[in-house]
Design a protein around this motif. Sequence first.
Motif, mmCIF file in Angstrom:
data_model
loop_
_atom_site.group_PDB
_atom_site.id
_atom_site.type_symbol
_atom_site.label_atom_id
_atom_site.label_comp_id
_atom_site.label_asym_id
_atom_site.label_seq_id
_atom_site.Cartn_x
_atom_site.Cartn_y
_atom_site.Cartn_z
ATOM 1 N N GLU A 1 31.332 31.484 38.741
ATOM 2 C CA GLU A 1 31.259 32.461 37.666
ATOM 3 C C GLU A 1 29.835 32.778 37.249
ATOM 4 O OE1 GLU A 1 33.667 31.063 34.458
ATOM 5 O OE2 GLU A 1 35.504 31.839 35.398
ATOM 6 N N TRP B 1 41.638 28.546 41.695
ATOM 7 C CA TRP B 1 40.872 28.973 42.854
ATOM 8 C C TRP B 1 41.343 28.205 44.066
ATOM 9 C CZ3 TRP B 1 38.786 28.936 38.053
ATOM 10 C CH2 TRP B 1 38.044 30.034 37.673
ATOM 11 N N ARG C 1 40.818 25.752 36.524
ATOM 12 C CA ARG C 1 39.516 26.000 35.899
ATOM 13 C C ARG C 1 38.840 24.703 35.450
ATOM 14 N NH1 ARG C 1 36.836 30.250 33.717
ATOM 15 N NH2 ARG C 1 35.567 29.807 31.901
ATOM 16 N N ARG D 1 40.108 33.515 44.320
ATOM 17 C CA ARG D 1 41.031 33.320 43.196
ATOM 18 C C ARG D 1 42.449 33.434 43.693
ATOM 19 N NH1 ARG D 1 39.924 33.864 37.354
ATOM 20 N NH2 ARG D 1 37.697 34.044 37.226
ATOM 21 N N CYS D 2 43.342 32.638 43.139
ATOM 22 C CA CYS D 2 44.752 32.713 43.500
ATOM 23 C C CYS D 2 45.353 33.985 42.928
ATOM 24 C CB CYS D 2 45.504 31.495 42.976
ATOM 25 S SG CYS D 2 45.044 29.985 43.827
ATOM 26 N N ASN E 1 45.163 33.502 37.483
ATOM 27 C CA ASN E 1 43.720 33.753 37.459
ATOM 28 C C ASN E 1 42.904 32.521 37.096
ATOM 29 O OD1 ASN E 1 43.588 36.350 38.357
ATOM 30 N ND2 ASN E 1 43.662 37.259 36.325
ATOM 31 N N ASN E 2 43.555 31.444 36.658
ATOM 32 C CA ASN E 2 42.827 30.231 36.308
ATOM 33 C C ASN E 2 42.752 29.247 37.465
ATOM 34 O OD1 ASN E 2 42.217 30.961 33.693
ATOM 35 N ND2 ASN E 2 44.145 30.187 32.899
#
Length: 54
Positions: free
Chosen positions: A51, A22, A38, A14-15, A19-20
């Motif tokens: 996930e 990757w 996402r 994850r960046c 948080n949305n």
Amino acid sequence: MTVTHNGKQYSVKRCALNNNEWRLTSLTNPRQQVTLNRWQMHVSGLLAQVEGKK
């Protein structure tokens, strides 16, 4: 975590800032990186691998 897409293996993190998003890094060529949000992860089918099945 490691995922496979189109026959290639990628390391997924994850960046830190968002948080949305990757960051996918190729295991064979670490300089090859791509950042997906996402929705892009969902369309490519990788979101379920990252996930878990929901």
